[in-house]
Scaffold this motif. Structure first.
Motif, mmCIF file in Angstrom:
data_model
loop_
_atom_site.group_PDB
_atom_site.id
_atom_site.type_symbol
_atom_site.label_atom_id
_atom_site.label_comp_id
_atom_site.label_asym_id
_atom_site.label_seq_id
_atom_site.Cartn_x
_atom_site.Cartn_y
_atom_site.Cartn_z
ATOM 1 N N GLN A 143 0.845 -0.768 -0.119
ATOM 2 C CA GLN A 143 -0.225 -0.092 0.302
ATOM 3 C C GLN A 143 0.925 1.628 0.020
ATOM 4 O O GLN A 143 0.371 2.311 -0.777
ATOM 5 C CB GLN A 143 -1.000 0.008 1.295
ATOM 6 C CG GLN A 143 -2.009 -0.167 0.774
ATOM 7 C CD GLN A 143 -3.398 0.176 -0.437
ATOM 8 O OE1 GLN A 143 -3.118 1.615 -0.434
ATOM 9 N NE2 GLN A 143 -3.736 -1.117 -0.882
ATOM 10 N N GLN A 144 1.931 1.480 0.703
ATOM 11 C CA GLN A 144 2.557 2.157 0.698
ATOM 12 C C GLN A 144 3.199 2.620 -0.873
ATOM 13 O O GLN A 144 3.383 3.627 -0.718
ATOM 14 C CB GLN A 144 4.271 1.858 1.999
ATOM 15 C CG GLN A 144 3.904 2.275 3.042
ATOM 16 C CD GLN A 144 4.990 2.373 3.721
ATOM 17 O OE1 GLN A 144 5.706 0.941 3.672
ATOM 18 N NE2 GLN A 144 5.491 2.647 4.595
ATOM 19 N N ARG A 145 3.654 1.387 -1.771
ATOM 20 C CA ARG A 145 4.347 2.282 -2.424
ATOM 21 C C ARG A 145 2.790 1.610 -3.989
ATOM 22 O O ARG A 145 3.552 3.041 -4.176
ATOM 23 C CB ARG A 145 4.912 0.435 -3.242
ATOM 24 C CG ARG A 145 6.565 0.266 -3.600
ATOM 25 C CD ARG A 145 6.539 -0.240 -4.726
ATOM 26 N NE ARG A 145 5.883 -2.202 -3.950
ATOM 27 C CZ ARG A 145 6.399 -2.648 -3.270
ATOM 28 N NH1 ARG A 145 7.420 -2.363 -2.187
ATOM 29 N NH2 ARG A 145 6.049 -4.280 -2.593
ATOM 30 N N ALA A 146 1.447 1.404 -3.650
ATOM 31 C CA ALA A 146 0.635 2.230 -4.083
ATOM 32 C C ALA A 146 0.391 3.662 -3.936
ATOM 33 O O ALA A 146 -0.462 4.386 -4.831
ATOM 34 C CB ALA A 146 -0.595 0.956 -3.927
ATOM 35 N N GLY A 151 8.336 10.221 -0.034
ATOM 36 C CA GLY A 151 9.188 12.435 -0.385
ATOM 37 C C GLY A 151 10.743 12.117 -0.014
ATOM 38 O O GLY A 151 11.609 10.849 -0.468
ATOM 39 N N GLU A 152 11.238 12.866 0.383
ATOM 40 C CA GLU A 152 12.718 13.114 -0.072
ATOM 41 C C GLU A 152 13.544 13.397 1.408
ATOM 42 O O GLU A 152 14.743 13.501 1.556
ATOM 43 C CB GLU A 152 12.995 14.525 -0.456
ATOM 44 C CG GLU A 152 12.023 15.102 -1.937
ATOM 45 C CD GLU A 152 12.964 14.141 -3.022
ATOM 46 O OE1 GLU A 152 14.378 14.726 -3.095
ATOM 47 O OE2 GLU A 152 12.780 13.423 -3.319
ATOM 48 N N GLU A 153 12.544 13.230 2.531
ATOM 49 C CA GLU A 153 12.958 13.232 3.887
ATOM 50 C C GLU A 153 14.172 11.684 4.267
ATOM 51 O O GLU A 153 13.431 10.138 4.120
ATOM 52 C CB GLU A 153 11.797 13.597 5.004
ATOM 53 C CG GLU A 153 11.436 14.625 4.324
ATOM 54 C CD GLU A 153 10.647 15.803 6.170
ATOM 55 O OE1 GLU A 153 10.979 14.456 6.714
ATOM 56 O OE2 GLU A 153 11.029 17.199 6.296
ATOM 57 N N ARG A 154 14.866 12.002 5.009
ATOM 58 C CA ARG A 154 15.886 10.901 5.386
ATOM 59 C C ARG A 154 14.393 10.162 6.128
ATOM 60 O O ARG A 154 12.772 10.525 6.427
ATOM 61 C CB ARG A 154 16.500 11.828 7.415
ATOM 62 C CG ARG A 154 17.886 11.178 6.947
ATOM 63 C CD ARG A 154 18.182 11.919 8.977
ATOM 64 N NE ARG A 154 19.127 12.236 8.010
ATOM 65 C CZ ARG A 154 20.219 12.745 7.675
ATOM 66 N NH1 ARG A 154 20.781 11.729 7.866
ATOM 67 N NH2 ARG A 154 20.589 13.524 7.823
ATOM 68 N N TYR A 155 15.112 8.871 5.906
ATOM 69 C CA TYR A 155 13.867 7.720 6.227
ATOM 70 C C TYR A 155 13.101 7.106 5.589
ATOM 71 O O TYR A 155 12.459 6.102 5.799
ATOM 72 C CB TYR A 155 13.136 8.262 7.897
ATOM 73 C CG TYR A 155 13.531 8.436 9.348
ATOM 74 C CD1 TYR A 155 15.542 8.436 9.420
ATOM 75 C CD2 TYR A 155 13.523 9.092 10.474
ATOM 76 C CE1 TYR A 155 15.766 8.221 10.073
ATOM 77 C CE2 TYR A 155 14.522 9.544 11.047
ATOM 78 C CZ TYR A 155 15.869 9.424 11.263
ATOM 79 O OH TYR A 155 16.221 9.743 12.464
ATOM 80 N N GLU A 156 12.496 7.966 4.529
ATOM 81 C CA GLU A 156 11.810 7.923 4.244
ATOM 82 C C GLU A 156 12.431 6.271 2.711
ATOM 83 O O GLU A 156 12.263 6.869 1.487
ATOM 84 C CB GLU A 156 10.842 8.172 2.715
ATOM 85 C CG GLU A 156 10.469 9.630 4.394
ATOM 86 C CD GLU A 156 9.497 10.872 3.390
ATOM 87 O OE1 GLU A 156 9.762 11.246 2.600
ATOM 88 O OE2 GLU A 156 8.741 12.075 4.557
ATOM 89 N N LYS A 157 12.756 5.541 3.393
ATOM 90 C CA LYS A 157 13.087 4.616 2.459
ATOM 91 C C LYS A 157 12.602 2.784 2.400
ATOM 92 O O LYS A 157 12.311 2.650 4.386
ATOM 93 C CB LYS A 157 14.131 4.547 2.382
ATOM 94 C CG LYS A 157 15.009 5.473 2.440
ATOM 95 C CD LYS A 157 16.933 5.407 1.666
ATOM 96 C CE LYS A 157 17.327 6.813 1.405
ATOM 97 N NZ LYS A 157 16.652 7.980 2.017
ATOM 98 N N ALA A 158 11.889 2.561 1.412
ATOM 99 C CA ALA A 158 10.920 1.285 1.834
ATOM 100 C C ALA A 158 11.974 0.136 2.922
ATOM 101 O O ALA A 158 11.315 -0.430 4.020
ATOM 102 C CB ALA A 158 10.585 0.105 0.355
ATOM 103 N N ASP A 159 12.882 -0.377 2.623
ATOM 104 C CA ASP A 159 13.851 -1.108 3.075
ATOM 105 C C ASP A 159 14.110 -0.491 5.071
ATOM 106 O O ASP A 159 13.740 -1.449 5.877
ATOM 107 C CB ASP A 159 15.178 -1.515 3.001
ATOM 108 C CG ASP A 159 16.021 -0.673 2.747
ATOM 109 O OD1 ASP A 159 15.881 0.867 2.489
ATOM 110 O OD2 ASP A 159 17.423 -0.761 2.627
#
Ligand code: FDM
Ligand code: MG
Length: 217
Positions: A143-146, A151-159
């Motif tokens: 759902q996060q992907r969908a 965004g651009e901020e630190r921590y905003e990465k799937a893993d």
């Protein structure tokens, strides 16, 4: 029999990025106001204070900071508002908090940095005002992907978000019964999530006479 004074309820909403947390907080605020409840919305990090400005700059990757330093600043940002949150509650205002100490632990412990155990991360937040209810919006990676990714901020990465999710789960389990921690399926439609949250919050809408607790104290 002495009557106990009714105070405002302390409601915390937690969740990963793209969980719909901001929309749900707004809907909850509107619903409570429509019921005639005095509401104050607090968001952590509060980026407007001097400490919050340091945090904001770190999150936008405009500055670097030691992992421990930034962790302590996030906690200090809560402590600088703790007294005023308590005052609001005692004056009968319901406080909705968008993120709280649980985000503090989850995002820092997920770094797996040496010397930053779960227990260490929890330390600085011990004895903060405890929520009367915590609503954790659980969103799946799909759902996060969908929902358009991050965004651009630190921590905003799937893993990284997946590791954060695991710490949140641990917090929920360790809070134990009586902590009123509820994980809500945030993959559902916005209206369904809002309905479920309202069902959980409604018993607290008119306030509570429970003494305000302290986190992990
Ligand atoms: N965050 C938030 C932390 O790492 N520690 C904290 O104590 C708090 C309150 O900051 F990635 C992280 C969580 C998120 C980022 O939050 C900014 P918002 O809600 O996206 O502004
Ligand atoms: Mg964000």
């Amino acid at each position: 029999m002495s009557e106990r004074k009714v105070r405002g309820a302390f409601i915390v909403v937690e969740g990963l990025d793209r969980s719909g947390k901001s929309s749900q907080v707004t809907l909850l605020e509107e619903h409570l106001k429509a019921e005639g409840v005095a509401v104050r919305l607090v968001k952590f990090p509060d980026r407007t204070t001097p400490i919050g400005k340091l945090i904001d700059s770190y999150l936008r990757s405009e500055s670097e900071m030691d992992d421990r330093s930034i962790h302590l600043l996030f906690s200090a940002n809560r402590w600088e508002l703790a007294k005023s949150i308590q005052d609001s509650l005692e004056s009968g205002t319901t406080v909705i908090c968008d993120r709280y100490a649980f985000s503090g632990i989850a995002f820092s412990a997920a770094k797996n940095a040496s010397g930053m155990s779960y227990e260490w991360c929890r330390g600085p937040d011990i004895a903060l005002p405890a929520p009367d209810i915590t609503l954790f919006l659980a969103v799946s990676p799909e759902q996060q992907r969908a929902r358009g990714g991050f965004g651009e901020e630190r921590y905003e990465k799937a893993d990284f978000q997946e590791r954060v999710e695991h710490v949140f789960e641990r917090i929920g389990v360790e809070m134990g019964d009586g902590s009123r921690w509820f994980a809500v399926d945030a993959d559902q439609r916005k209206e369904e999530v809002a309905q479920e949250l309202w069902r959980l919050v409604q018993p607290l809408a008119k306030g509570t006479d429970r003494p305000l607790g302290r986190l992990w104290a």
